[in-house]
Design a protein around this motif. Structure first.
Motif, PDB file in Angstrom:
ATOM      1  N   SER A 107       0.873  -1.171  -0.110  1.00 15.41           N
ATOM      2  CA  SER A 107       0.018   0.083  -0.166  1.00 15.41           C
ATOM      3  C   SER A 107       0.724   1.136   0.196  1.00 15.41           C
ATOM      4  O   SER A 107       2.168   1.320   0.340  1.00 15.41           O
ATOM      5  CB  SER A 107      -0.959   0.063   1.257  1.00 15.41           C
ATOM      6  N   PRO A 108       0.240   2.325  -0.549  1.00 16.71           N
ATOM      7  CA  PRO A 108       1.026   3.694  -0.552  1.00 16.71           C
ATOM      8  C   PRO A 108       1.720   4.358   0.887  1.00 16.71           C
ATOM      9  O   PRO A 108       2.812   4.595   1.248  1.00 16.71           O
ATOM     10  CB  PRO A 108       0.006   4.640  -1.325  1.00 16.71           C
ATOM     11  N   ASP A 109       0.600   3.797   1.834  1.00 12.57           N
ATOM     12  CA  ASP A 109       1.195   4.533   3.283  1.00 12.57           C
ATOM     13  C   ASP A 109       2.229   3.439   3.750  1.00 12.57           C
ATOM     14  O   ASP A 109       3.156   4.088   4.526  1.00 12.57           O
ATOM     15  CB  ASP A 109      -0.261   3.955   4.212  1.00 12.57           C
ATOM     16  N   SER A 110       2.127   2.116   3.505  1.00 17.97           N
ATOM     17  CA  SER A 110       3.365   1.170   4.060  1.00 17.97           C
ATOM     18  C   SER A 110       4.508   1.704   3.194  1.00 17.97           C
ATOM     19  O   SER A 110       5.721   1.619   3.822  1.00 17.97           O
ATOM     20  CB  SER A 110       2.979  -0.305   3.686  1.00 17.97           C
ATOM     21  N   ALA A 137       5.337   4.581   2.194  1.00 15.98           N
ATOM     22  CA  ALA A 137       5.755   5.702   2.623  1.00 15.98           C
ATOM     23  C   ALA A 137       6.339   5.733   4.063  1.00 15.98           C
ATOM     24  O   ALA A 137       7.536   6.320   4.645  1.00 15.98           O
ATOM     25  CB  ALA A 137       4.839   7.061   2.693  1.00 15.98           C
ATOM     26  N   ALA A 138       5.750   4.852   4.925  1.00 14.23           N
ATOM     27  CA  ALA A 138       6.247   4.784   6.154  1.00 14.23           C
ATOM     28  C   ALA A 138       7.493   3.951   6.191  1.00 14.23           C
ATOM     29  O   ALA A 138       8.485   4.057   6.915  1.00 14.23           O
ATOM     30  CB  ALA A 138       5.472   3.837   7.115  1.00 14.23           C
ATOM     31  N   GLU A 178      -4.450  -1.112  -2.617  1.00 13.19           N
ATOM     32  CA  GLU A 178      -3.589  -1.716  -1.173  1.00 13.19           C
ATOM     33  C   GLU A 178      -2.260  -2.228  -1.924  1.00 13.19           C
ATOM     34  O   GLU A 178      -1.429  -2.814  -1.353  1.00 13.19           O
ATOM     35  CB  GLU A 178      -4.427  -3.046  -0.601  1.00 13.19           C
ATOM     36  N   GLY A 208       6.388   5.790  11.950  1.00 16.82           N
ATOM     37  CA  GLY A 208       5.222   5.489  11.429  1.00 16.82           C
ATOM     38  C   GLY A 208       5.001   4.025  10.928  1.00 16.82           C
ATOM     39  O   GLY A 208       3.980   3.485  10.898  1.00 16.82           O
ATOM     40  N   GLN A 218       1.797   0.982  12.409  1.00 12.01           N
ATOM     41  CA  GLN A 218       1.030   0.011  11.604  1.00 12.01           C
ATOM     42  C   GLN A 218       0.941  -1.273  12.013  1.00 12.01           C
ATOM     43  O   GLN A 218      -0.095  -2.038  11.414  1.00 12.01           O
ATOM     44  CB  GLN A 218       1.635   0.353  10.122  1.00 12.01           C
TER      45      GLN A 218
END
Length: 821
Positions: free
Chosen positions: A532-535, A537-538, A563, A691, A695
């Protein structure tokens, strides 16, 4: 790709069975995945007349029909078709008839035997059929309504035969490899069959109009010379748009295409015949008697033939007229210029579009059409005008039109012909054959090559449709596959070179590392490179790999889902997912490792694609506690566990490794340790935080190490080869010293100072104790070191004392260290 057996026989007079031909095609390199029989004897299906239609008492979408099939008693049949009406003549499958329906959800043909049944409480004795249920087309919009000349009660096959629609065929499903775009059509496959069986290969006769770009009724231009290399245009006037004749409709239906009208069907027919995609424009809808190719300067919107609005990226190759865009080059035409029932004048487009350009745009738009499939692989650059002329001939014949005497054919560039020198002796050596030179020449000529023999070398001019043939070895393959791999005799003996096989350095290192990790209780995992983009970035932290490899996350253009729309910048997200899954399912201790590739934006010399970094990485992850056993107490995993295993791996390659701790929380760690070699980050060790730590839903900390595996492999390749060395016969001198330093002094820096000033006699230095407490001042700690000296001679106490003194003085100067007495 579907290929019709009947259609093939128009170009090559093959008289073997479809099953035998399938075997031949597979041995030629055109692997046949399956055979499908088209058509039927329609046993048990008769012509019926719908006498009445009544509403079903218990279903809104069903009706109850009374049907006369020429027998004393009419049939009651429950039907769900929206178009059924009294007075219609229809095909009726009587009780006991077996129908084969289109593919079901499992991808298989479903055969159903018609029986008497009750449907929602109403008796039904038979079935009124749609075209797809009879295998005549893919149309399932309603039942098939027959023409008035049908006779009630006659066999349906008799009716079809009288209409010229009784058709049977066999279709080959060929798994075509990307290197054979020439075989993406019926003539391409027929050419191979003719070459193998030494039969005549017949192309259709084609009349071509004169070419005069200045005198043509339509002006053609190519502004986007990168995206389009050739554009041909032929006009056919006064065309009647109508249904295609049965022979043409049957050809297309056999390979899975739904017939539409004679003009559209002809463009599809020629594409599947010659391999050249075509497009037909309504000439009267084009403005300015002009058509050409131009790239969009900015993002624009365009409605395609399927009625969908497409957002075109800047740089998209478009077909334009005098005022607006009319088609996406090589992919799909526009709704604003499509051929309709009222069309009279046709402009036939046949072009050579650049394969990478078409593929890029098709992927960005999420489109794949029959045209883009062919253009992406590369069409014959010399077939554009011939294909357009072939379509024009058929449109004039089947639509009653008249072809303009003058056509346009604008050429920017055509790939230069390729000539390859082939040594017959080399062919036989590689293939293990004894093929006479004359037979080699015959095979190549039948495949379309022009061959000139001179001085034991064959000069082969490669045909324009075989741009996959570029080297001598490619020609060897062509000769071998037509000669027949099963005709190559197996030799009684095989000569082998005498050499000692060696493992490649990277494989050797990986094997050693895997042995260390598995022997230490680790399990190897494989995780998805799409996250996923959030993962992403983190996990895209500056702690990993060093500044050289820092860059933005990489997003995919056509994501499977939101995702899975980013490429992983680290192996850590996947490892954490595996750790979390195992801990949540009762696994108290987890030890995982994974080899894989990670991706970031940036520029480094090793980039394969400009602007994108791809590294090979090794990730190690540990979490939980090791249970007590008979010889050990319970032990909670800590950072030193992962540091120890990581240092063991790194020191297989690098002896001089510097430890660089960082106690400040970072982007993805609570604290971290970097192992450095010559100012390069070899590995990062730490406790997951930041970050990324937020998660994962775990109470206990997760410790990890991520190793730049590509860098480690390169260092391993450069490492001198291991050589046997006898054990030194001179004794090693060992000295223990303890120094008191400030509590904040990093022990790694103390060890580094000892190594820097130990001199040539120093062999190793190890920390064996760190102490603070009673006897040590507040804010201080004692560091005990074991230092070993050695040489190819016996050392004297004076030499060793001098070396130790130099070390102590250096520690005192650099770290304010005091020798503990």
């Amino acid at each position: 790709m579907n290929i019709s057996y009947n259609w093939l026989r128009e170009y090559v007079p093959v008289d073997i069975t479809p099953e035998e031909l399938a075997d031949q095609l597979t041995m030629l390199g055109l692997e046949v995945d399956g055979l499908t029989s088209i058509g039927s004897d329609f046993e048990g299906i008769v012509v019926g007349e719908v006498l009445s239609v009544e509403a079903h008492p218990d279903a809104d979408r069903l009706v109850v029909c009374e049907v006369n099939i020429g027998e004393e008693q009419s049939l009651q049949i429950v039907c769900g078709a929206p178009n059924v009406a009294s007075g219609q003549l229809v095909p009726v499958a009587t009780v006991g008839t077996t129908l084969t329906f289109p593919e079901d959800e499992d991808g298989k043909q479903a055969s159903i035997k018609i029986k008497k049944a009750k449907i929602r409480g109403v008796a039904s004795a038979g079935m009124i059929c749609a075209e797809d249920e009879l295998g005549l087309s893919e149309d399932h919009s309603g039942i098939m309504v027959l023409a008035g000349e049908a006779s009630v009660g006659e066999p349906f096959a008799t009716y079809l035969d009288r209409q010229g629609q009784l058709y049977s065929d066999t279709v080959f499903d060929i798994a075509l490899t990307p290197n054979r775009p020439d075989a993406i059509c019926h003539t391409g496959v027929a050419r191979d069959i003719a070459a193998l069986n030494k039969l005549d290969f017949r192309l259709p006769g084609i009349k071509t109009p004169a070419v005069d770009n200045d005198a043509s009724a339509v002006s053609v231009f190519i502004d986007d010379t990168d995206g389009c290399k050739r554009y041909s245009a032929i006009i056919v006037r006064d065309v009647s748009i109508k249904d295609s004749p049965a022979w043409l409709a049957n050809r297309l239906a056999a390979i899975g295409l739904r017939p539409r009208n004679n003009v559209v069907d002809i463009t599809n027919y020629v594409m599947h015949e010659l391999g050249q995609p075509l497009h037909a424009f309504d000439l009267d809808k084009l403005n300015g008697s002009t058509v050409g190719v131009r790239a969009t300067a900015k993002s624009e919107e365009f409605v395609t033939l399927d009625g969908k609005e497409r957002k075109l990226p800047a740089g998209t190759s478009m077909i334009v007229d005098g005022e607006h865009m009319v088609a996406i080059a090589g992919i799909m035409g526009g709704e604003n210029s499509e051929v309709g029932d009222n069309t009279k004048n046709i402009l036939i487009e046949s072009a050579y579009f650049d394969p990478p350009t078409v593929r890029k745009v098709a992927k960005l738009l999420g489109m794949q059409t029959d045209a883009s499939y062919r253009f992406e692989r590369g069409v014959d650059p010399e077939r554009q005008f011939i294909a357009a002329a072939r379509a024009a001939d058929l449109i004039a014949e089947l639509g009653g039109g008249k072809i303009d005497d003058v056509a346009a054919d604008v050429i920017v560039s055509i790939p230069a012909p390729v000539s390859i020198d082939v040594r017959p002796e080399r062919v036989n050596l590689i293939a293990g054959t004894q093929i006479p030179t004359a037979e080699m020449v015959d095979i190549l000529v039948r495949l379309g090559f022009e061959v000139t023999e001179s001085d034991k070398v064959l000069r082969c001019d490669v045909p324009s449709y075989r741009h996959d043939v570029t080297r001598e070895i490619d020609v060897v393959e062509e000769i071998a596959r037509v000669f027949g791999y099963d005709n190559i005799e197996e030799p009684e003996t095989t000569s082998l070179r005498h050499y000692l096989p060696r493992t490649q350095p990277e494989a050797e290192l990986r094997g050693r590392v895997e042995s260390i990790l598995t022997g230490s209780g680790f399990s190897e995992i494989y995780t998805n490179s799409l996250i996923s983009p959030d993962s992403a970035a983190a996990a895209n932290g500056p702690e990993l790999f060093g500044k050289k490899y820092q860059g933005e996350r990489v997003m995919t253009a056509n994501a499977i889902s939101s995702e899975m729309s980013a490429l992983r910048p680290s192996l850590l997200p996947g490892a954490l997912g595996a750790v979390s899954h195992n801990i949540n399912h009762g696994q108290e201790e987890t030890r995982f490792f994974e080899f894989g590739h990670v991706f970031r934006k940036g520029d480094v010399p090793s980039n394969v694609i400009d602007g994108y970094i791809e590294l090979e990485s090794l990730c190690i992850a540990m979490c939980g506690s090791r249970s007590a056993s008979w010889n050990s107490s319970e032990h909670s995993t800590d950072v030193f566990d992962v540091k120890g295993i990581t240092e063991t791996i790194v020191r297989l390659v690098c002896d001089d490794v510097e430890v660089d701790p960082n106690y400040t929380p970072g982007h993805l760690t609570s604290y971290s340790i970097r192992l450095m070699h010559e100012a390069q980050v070899v590995a990062t060790i730490g406790c997951v935080g930041g970050g990324l730590g937020q998660q994962i839903d775990l109470e206990q900390p997760v410790y990890f190490a991520e190793i730049n595996w590509g860098l480690l492999v390169n260092l391993y390749r450069a490492k001198p080869e291991h050589r046997y060395a006898p054990v030194n016969r001179f004794p090693v001198v060992s000295r223990d010293i303890a120094v008191i330093v400030a509590e904040s002094t990093e022990v790694a820096n103390v060890v580094k100072t000892v190594r820097n000033y130990g001199g040539k006699l120093l062999q190793s230095v190890n920390v064996f104790d760190i102490y603070s407490g009673k006897g040590i001042d507040a804010g201080k700690k004692s560091v005990a070191l074991n230092i070993r000296f050695g040489a190819d001679r016996t050392l004297t106490d004076k030499e060793v004392d001098k070396a130790v003194g130099k070390i102590v003085n250096s520690l005192s100067r650099d770290h304010d260290a005091i020798l503990r007495q």
